[in-house]
Each structure stands twice: as structure tokens, then as C-alpha cells.
Design an enzyme around this catalytic site. Sequence first.
Site, PDB file in Angstrom:
ATOM      1  N   LYS A   1       0.832  -1.204   0.000  1.00  0.00           N
ATOM      2  CA  LYS A   1       0.000   0.000   0.000  1.00  0.00           C
ATOM      3  C   LYS A   1       0.877   1.270   0.000  1.00  0.00           C
ATOM      4  O   LYS A   1       2.087   1.192   0.233  1.00  0.00           O
ATOM      5  CB  LYS A   1      -0.924  -0.035   1.227  1.00  0.00           C
TER       6      LYS A   1
ATOM      7  N   TYR B   1     -12.319  -1.637  -3.517  1.00  0.00           N
ATOM      8  CA  TYR B   1     -12.843  -1.877  -2.162  1.00  0.00           C
ATOM      9  C   TYR B   1     -14.374  -1.820  -2.122  1.00  0.00           C
ATOM     10  O   TYR B   1     -14.959  -1.563  -1.071  1.00  0.00           O
ATOM     11  CB  TYR B   1     -12.251  -0.865  -1.181  1.00  0.00           C
TER      12      TYR B   1
ATOM     13  N   PHE C   1     -15.357   3.174   7.290  1.00  0.00           N
ATOM     14  CA  PHE C   1     -13.982   3.513   6.904  1.00  0.00           C
ATOM     15  C   PHE C   1     -13.781   3.607   5.389  1.00  0.00           C
ATOM     16  O   PHE C   1     -12.673   3.876   4.918  1.00  0.00           O
ATOM     17  CB  PHE C   1     -12.994   2.505   7.504  1.00  0.00           C
TER      18      PHE C   1
ATOM     19  N   ARG D   1      -1.710 -14.216   4.015  1.00  0.00           N
ATOM     20  CA  ARG D   1      -2.451 -13.592   5.128  1.00  0.00           C
ATOM     21  C   ARG D   1      -1.698 -13.814   6.448  1.00  0.00           C
ATOM     22  O   ARG D   1      -1.687 -12.946   7.323  1.00  0.00           O
ATOM     23  CB  ARG D   1      -3.873 -14.163   5.223  1.00  0.00           C
TER      24      ARG D   1
ATOM     25  N   THR E   1      -5.658  -7.370  10.484  1.00  0.00           N
ATOM     26  CA  THR E   1      -5.920  -6.049   9.892  1.00  0.00           C
ATOM     27  C   THR E   1      -5.428  -4.923  10.802  1.00  0.00           C
ATOM     28  O   THR E   1      -4.765  -3.989  10.363  1.00  0.00           O
ATOM     29  CB  THR E   1      -7.436  -5.875   9.648  1.00  0.00           C
TER      30      THR E   1
ATOM     31  N   ARG F   1       2.334  -6.545   9.476  1.00  0.00           N
ATOM     32  CA  ARG F   1       1.545  -5.465  10.068  1.00  0.00           C
ATOM     33  C   ARG F   1       1.976  -5.160  11.497  1.00  0.00           C
ATOM     34  O   ARG F   1       2.028  -4.000  11.905  1.00  0.00           O
ATOM     35  CB  ARG F   1       0.060  -5.810   9.962  1.00  0.00           C
TER      36      ARG F   1
ATOM     37  N   ASN G   1      -1.885  -0.020   6.984  1.00  0.00           N
ATOM     38  CA  ASN G   1      -1.351  -1.302   7.449  1.00  0.00           C
ATOM     39  C   ASN G   1      -0.503  -2.028   6.405  1.00  0.00           C
ATOM     40  O   ASN G   1      -0.405  -3.249   6.404  1.00  0.00           O
ATOM     41  CB  ASN G   1      -2.485  -2.177   7.988  1.00  0.00           C
TER      42      ASN G   1
ATOM     43  N   HIS H   1      -1.992  -5.400   1.414  1.00  0.00           N
ATOM     44  CA  HIS H   1      -3.285  -6.024   1.144  1.00  0.00           C
ATOM     45  C   HIS H   1      -3.024  -7.453   0.694  1.00  0.00           C
ATOM     46  O   HIS H   1      -2.034  -7.726   0.017  1.00  0.00           O
ATOM     47  CB  HIS H   1      -4.024  -5.292   0.023  1.00  0.00           C
TER      48      HIS H   1
ATOM     49  N   GLU I   1      -9.518 -10.046  -7.889  1.00  0.00           N
ATOM     50  CA  GLU I   1      -8.546  -8.973  -7.653  1.00  0.00           C
ATOM     51  C   GLU I   1      -7.346  -9.074  -8.599  1.00  0.00           C
ATOM     52  O   GLU I   1      -6.789  -8.057  -9.014  1.00  0.00           O
ATOM     53  CB  GLU I   1      -8.094  -8.999  -6.190  1.00  0.00           C
TER      54      GLU I   1
HETATM   55  N1  UDP Z   1      -9.709  -0.641   7.325  1.00  0.00           N
HETATM   56  C1  UDP Z   1      -9.823   0.520   8.090  1.00  0.00           C
HETATM   57  N2  UDP Z   1     -10.549   0.466   9.267  1.00  0.00           N
HETATM   58  C2  UDP Z   1     -11.150  -0.682   9.687  1.00  0.00           C
HETATM   59  C3  UDP Z   1     -11.042  -1.845   8.903  1.00  0.00           C
HETATM   60  C4  UDP Z   1     -10.304  -1.793   7.731  1.00  0.00           C
HETATM   61  O1  UDP Z   1      -9.293   1.558   7.729  1.00  0.00           O
HETATM   62  O2  UDP Z   1     -11.786  -0.672  10.749  1.00  0.00           O
HETATM   63  C5  UDP Z   1      -8.929  -0.593   6.060  1.00  0.00           C
HETATM   64  C6  UDP Z   1      -7.566  -1.263   6.197  1.00  0.00           C
HETATM   65  O3  UDP Z   1      -6.625  -0.580   5.384  1.00  0.00           O
HETATM   66  C7  UDP Z   1      -7.869  -2.653   5.680  1.00  0.00           C
HETATM   67  C8  UDP Z   1      -8.834  -2.352   4.532  1.00  0.00           C
HETATM   68  O4  UDP Z   1      -9.638  -1.282   5.032  1.00  0.00           O
HETATM   69  O5  UDP Z   1      -6.686  -3.328   5.272  1.00  0.00           O
HETATM   70  C9  UDP Z   1      -9.722  -3.489   4.111  1.00  0.00           C
HETATM   71  O6  UDP Z   1     -10.367  -4.021   5.245  1.00  0.00           O
HETATM   72  P1  UDP Z   1     -10.473  -5.589   5.479  1.00  0.00           P
HETATM   73  O7  UDP Z   1     -11.441  -5.816   6.585  1.00  0.00           O
HETATM   74  O8  UDP Z   1     -10.741  -6.274   4.174  1.00  0.00           O
HETATM   75  O9  UDP Z   1      -9.019  -5.956   6.035  1.00  0.00           O
HETATM   76  P2  UDP Z   1      -7.809  -6.822   5.374  1.00  0.00           P
HETATM   77  O10 UDP Z   1      -8.428  -7.875   4.502  1.00  0.00           O
HETATM   78  O11 UDP Z   1      -6.964  -5.839   4.594  1.00  0.00           O
HETATM   79  O12 UDP Z   1      -7.068  -7.391   6.540  1.00  0.00           O
HETATM   80 MG    MG Z   2      -9.866  -7.735   3.027  1.00  0.00          MG
END
Ligand code: UDP
Ligand code: MG
Length: 138
Positions: A9, A49, A57, A85, A91, A102, A112, A115, A126
Site C-alpha cells: 500500500k 474496495y 472507513f 495472510r 488487519t 503489520r 497497514n 493487502h 482482484e
Molecule cells: N480498514 C480501516 N478500518 C477498519 C477496517 C479496515 O481503515 O476498521 C482498512 C484497512 O486498510 C484494511 C482495509 O480497510 O486493510 C480493508 O479491510 P479488510 O477488513 O478487508 O481488512 P484486510 O483484509 O486488509 O485485513
Molecule cells: Mg480484506
Amino acid sequence: MERTLSIIKPDGVAKGLAGEVIGRMEKAGIRICAVKMLRLTLDQAKMFYAVHKERPFFESVTRFMTSGPIIAMVLEAEDVIKKNRDLMGATNPKDALPGTIRKDFATDVEKNVVHGSDGPQTAAQEIKFFFSDLEIQQ
Ligand code: UDP
Ligand code: MG
């Protein structure tokens, strides 16, 4: 063999973490079969997204994803969706296990660093969002 989409990112690129992140992937036995650097437009970030469009968010994370260049990659390995992952960590860096990307480098739950696709269907979707078949090494 499985494939997944990874993104370093804007915060990760800005902090100079590309080498560190890719190194962790390669050490984990993951093969990089496509890579490109680009900067998303706001429309593209909202499309990427879209699944989160009702979340509080959404506005902020889509703006963040356009704040600078990103590095998109197609990763390949057995069980690579989970492997990636696991390397990434939770996250929210506060919940991420020690030794994850992370935990080690994220600023907060939004910035974070990385992705990673969360399942086979999102991975396929994706990968197609960023790469044509011709851009992916067999
Ligand atoms: N995000 C955020 N606030 C939250 C949850 C997610 O800003 O409470 C952002 C964060 O950058 C995250 C992305 O939105 O990586 C996508 O969220 P997701 O739940 O899909 O998390 P990921 O799959 O990236 O762990
Ligand atoms: Mg996700």
C-alpha cells in the site's frame, strides 16, 4: 498451485518497505509471477474496495489507497492465500502476531502496509482487476 493478489500500500511504498515485504514472501517459498507499480484513481480505489462501500472507513481507506503509488503483485504457492495472510498479520496491527508485517510496520488499522486477497474467489477477481493473463508469468 494457488494464486493471490498482494498490494504494498502507499504507506509501505513510502516507507521503503518493498524489499522487506517481498523478501519475507520469497523466504516463505512464495513465487512472484507478476508485479507493477501504479497509482490508483479514486474511482479505481472505490471499485477495488467496493465490498466495503457501506462501512464507515470506506471514504478514508479509498482516499488513503490513492495517496501515493502502490505495488501490485500476483503471488503463487501452495495455499498461498493463507500463507500470505499469515505473513501479513491481522488487519489491526494491535491484534497482529509478533513477526508479522503489520505488527512490525503498520501505523494503524488503516495504514497497514499490505493487502492480500481473503479467498479463492476474491483472489481471482482482484488479480483480474490489476493484471491481464499476458502479464502473469506461467
Ligand atoms: N480498514 C480501516 N478500518 C477498519 C477496517 C479496515 O481503515 O476498521 C482498512 C484497512 O486498510 C484494511 C482495509 O480497510 O486493510 C480493508 O479491510 P479488510 O477488513 O478487508 O481488512 P484486510 O483484509 O486488509 O485485513
Ligand atoms: Mg480484506
